[in-house]
Design a protein around this motif. Structure first.
Motif, PDB file in Angstrom:
ATOM      1  N   ILE A  26       2.024 -13.728   2.022  1.00 25.60           N
ATOM      2  CA  ILE A  26       2.786 -12.657   2.665  1.00 25.60           C
ATOM      3  C   ILE A  26       4.108 -13.215   3.166  1.00 25.60           C
ATOM      4  CG2 ILE A  26       2.882 -11.159   4.710  1.00 25.60           C
ATOM      5  CD1 ILE A  26       1.151 -10.018   2.493  1.00 25.60           C
ATOM      6  N   SER A  28       7.220 -12.379   5.626  1.00 22.90           N
ATOM      7  CA  SER A  28       7.440 -11.498   6.774  1.00 22.90           C
ATOM      8  C   SER A  28       8.492 -12.068   7.706  1.00 22.90           C
ATOM      9  CB  SER A  28       6.132 -11.303   7.548  1.00 22.90           C
ATOM     10  OG  SER A  28       6.363 -10.623   8.773  1.00 22.90           O
ATOM     11  N   THR A  46      -1.588 -12.919  11.924  1.00 19.26           N
ATOM     12  CA  THR A  46      -1.691 -14.035  10.992  1.00 19.26           C
ATOM     13  C   THR A  46      -3.144 -14.415  10.755  1.00 19.26           C
ATOM     14  OG1 THR A  46       0.451 -14.842  11.790  1.00 19.26           O
ATOM     15  CG2 THR A  46      -0.880 -16.369  10.496  1.00 19.26           C
ATOM     16  N   LEU A  49      -4.494 -12.013   8.324  1.00 21.41           N
ATOM     17  CA  LEU A  49      -4.061 -12.327   6.960  1.00 21.41           C
ATOM     18  C   LEU A  49      -4.915 -13.441   6.371  1.00 21.41           C
ATOM     19  CD1 LEU A  49      -0.179 -12.144   7.354  1.00 21.41           C
ATOM     20  CD2 LEU A  49      -1.648 -10.531   6.145  1.00 21.41           C
ATOM     21  N   PHE A  54      -5.276 -14.179   2.080  1.00 18.62           N
ATOM     22  CA  PHE A  54      -3.964 -14.676   1.662  1.00 18.62           C
ATOM     23  C   PHE A  54      -3.880 -16.173   1.918  1.00 18.62           C
ATOM     24  CE2 PHE A  54      -3.128 -10.152   2.431  1.00 18.62           C
ATOM     25  CZ  PHE A  54      -2.528  -9.813   1.226  1.00 18.62           C
ATOM     26  N   VAL A  57       1.639 -17.725   4.561  1.00 15.14           N
ATOM     27  CA  VAL A  57       2.580 -16.828   5.224  1.00 15.14           C
ATOM     28  C   VAL A  57       3.950 -17.489   5.135  1.00 15.14           C
ATOM     29  CG1 VAL A  57       3.356 -15.939   7.451  1.00 15.14           C
ATOM     30  CG2 VAL A  57       0.953 -15.745   6.817  1.00 15.14           C
ATOM     31  N   GLN A 277       6.236  -9.061   0.094  1.00 16.60           N
ATOM     32  CA  GLN A 277       6.860  -8.473   1.273  1.00 16.60           C
ATOM     33  C   GLN A 277       6.669  -6.958   1.242  1.00 16.60           C
ATOM     34  OE1 GLN A 277      11.166  -8.017   3.595  1.00 16.60           O
ATOM     35  NE2 GLN A 277      11.084  -9.194   1.714  1.00 16.60           N
ATOM     36  N   VAL A 278       5.954  -6.416   2.208  1.00 17.55           N
ATOM     37  CA  VAL A 278       5.785  -4.968   2.306  1.00 17.55           C
ATOM     38  C   VAL A 278       7.013  -4.383   2.989  1.00 17.55           C
ATOM     39  CG1 VAL A 278       4.440  -3.105   3.323  1.00 17.55           C
ATOM     40  CG2 VAL A 278       3.274  -5.078   2.315  1.00 17.55           C
ATOM     41  N   ARG A 289       0.876  -3.933   9.062  1.00 22.00           N
ATOM     42  CA  ARG A 289      -0.486  -4.464   8.932  1.00 22.00           C
ATOM     43  C   ARG A 289      -1.373  -3.586   8.048  1.00 22.00           C
ATOM     44  NH1 ARG A 289      -2.391  -6.978  14.630  1.00 22.00           N
ATOM     45  NH2 ARG A 289      -4.080  -7.660  13.226  1.00 22.00           N
ATOM     46  N   TRP A 292      -0.504  -4.585   4.575  1.00 24.48           N
ATOM     47  CA  TRP A 292      -1.102  -5.867   4.191  1.00 24.48           C
ATOM     48  C   TRP A 292      -2.575  -5.677   3.822  1.00 24.48           C
ATOM     49  CZ3 TRP A 292       1.168  -8.829   9.006  1.00 24.48           C
ATOM     50  CH2 TRP A 292       2.540  -9.019   8.817  1.00 24.48           C
ATOM     51  N   ARG A 293      -3.246  -4.828   4.590  1.00 28.24           N
ATOM     52  CA  ARG A 293      -4.671  -4.584   4.277  1.00 28.24           C
ATOM     53  C   ARG A 293      -4.812  -3.909   2.921  1.00 28.24           C
ATOM     54  NH1 ARG A 293      -4.638  -2.292  10.178  1.00 28.24           N
ATOM     55  NH2 ARG A 293      -4.991  -4.209  11.366  1.00 28.24           N
ATOM     56  N   LEU A 295      -2.725  -4.129   0.412  1.00 27.63           N
ATOM     57  CA  LEU A 295      -2.440  -5.132  -0.620  1.00 27.63           C
ATOM     58  C   LEU A 295      -3.653  -6.011  -0.885  1.00 27.63           C
ATOM     59  CD1 LEU A 295       1.141  -6.598  -0.026  1.00 27.63           C
ATOM     60  CD2 LEU A 295       0.329  -5.321  -2.006  1.00 27.63           C
TER      61      LEU A 295
END
Length: 300
Positions: A26, A28, A46, A49, A54, A57, A277-278, A289, A292-293, A295
């Protein structure tokens, strides 16, 4: 000047870094922030993640070891890297000291990602390639080995430097076509970890509007626009916030299957790891967040 072959990063060191970061990470800027009010949220995010699977980071913006330290302390496995630390704003001696402190307390958990930033942002910007070479020389003398650093490389010369003087490259704002070219330059050993932007929206007009608003500031920097032109885009593609053709090349949007396929294209082109990168239509600093979930779920 490239360092002697004996001092170049060993293949086992590069392989270890590849294994540590895994296939997905990720990217960010929000996790880099220093305000104490939200420090707990950044650490907890984090840790989540890490639980989501993942491998890394990447801290966006002009980040440094001090931004990575609390995130590393809050987790047990995930690698934290800078993406990037500007060589103009951080003296090599201080960068080396920050790296050494984390390497002692959490070996192998921090990767020093370096970049030359952009002319419009740096007073007295000149000779970025030579300045990077000098910076790497300083890091060598301070004991920061090539296997612990990566470069935000776009053009051929900086990619060659990533191969010869670092553990690999973390290119930002690129396409699978650039990844294929970068892999050819790097060879099989070095890490290749491009950043890729994702808009989790299947409505074409809305997704492109979100992407275009985010991309506009990057089109002010010649490093990126020149790279797009090298990749076959035109001047028309890099004006007025970017053409639909450019937006669709540097952002993934659509349903889960489409996004999954767009990410897979980077691996197919030779990437070892993709830093995702979202991008959302949300206030600056907001951590995506839920995105990210999602993804993590679509990547399995």
């Amino acid at each position: 000047m490239n360092q002697p072959k004996s001092d170049q990063p060993k293949s086992d060191t590069k392989a270890s870094l590849k294994a540590s970061v895994g296939r997905y990470g990720i990217w960010s800027a929000g996790l880099r922030a220093e305000d104490p009010e939200h420090a707990g949220e950044r650490a907890e995010a984090t840790a989540e993640l890490e639980r989501l699977g993942f491998g890394a980071v990447w801290l966006g913006g002009n980040s440094a070891a001090r931004h990575a330290a609390p995130l590393i302390a809050a987790t047990s496995r995930i690698v934290v890297g800078t993406s990037i630390q500007s060589i103009w704003e951080h003296e090599a001696a201080k960068a080396a000291a920050g790296f050494a402190e984390l390497e002692v307390s959490h070996p192998g958990r921090f990767v020093l990602g370096l970049g030359v930033s952009h002319g419009p942002l740096v007073a007295g910007y000149s000779r970025p390639y030579s300045t990077m070479v000098d910076y790497l020389d300083h890091l060598d003398r301070a004991g920061v080995r090539p296997g612990h650093r990566v470069l935000a490389a776009l053009g051929p010369r900086m990619l060659e430097l990533s191969r010869d003087r670092a553990a690999g490259a973390v290119p930002y704002l690129v396409t699978p076509e650039h990844t294929a070219q970068a892999r050819e330059t790097l060879g099989e050993g070095p890490l290749l970890a491009p950043e890729f932007k994702v808009v989790l929206d299947s409505d074409p007009a809305r997704a492109r509007a979100t992407a275009r608003a985010y991309l506009a500031r990057y089109l002010e920097f010649p490093n990126y626009t020149k790279n797009f032109l090298r990749l076959g885009f035109t001047e028309a593609d890099v004006t007025d916030g970017g053409s639909d053709r450019l937006i669709d090349a540097v952002f993934a949007w659509g349903d889960d299957d489409t996004i999954r396929a767009r990410i897979a294209a980077f691996h197919d082109a030779g990437a070892d790891h993709v830093a995702l990168q979202v991008v959302e239509d949300a206030p600056a600093g907001t951590l995506p967040r839920d995105g990210w979930r999602r993804l993590a779920a679509l990547l399995g």
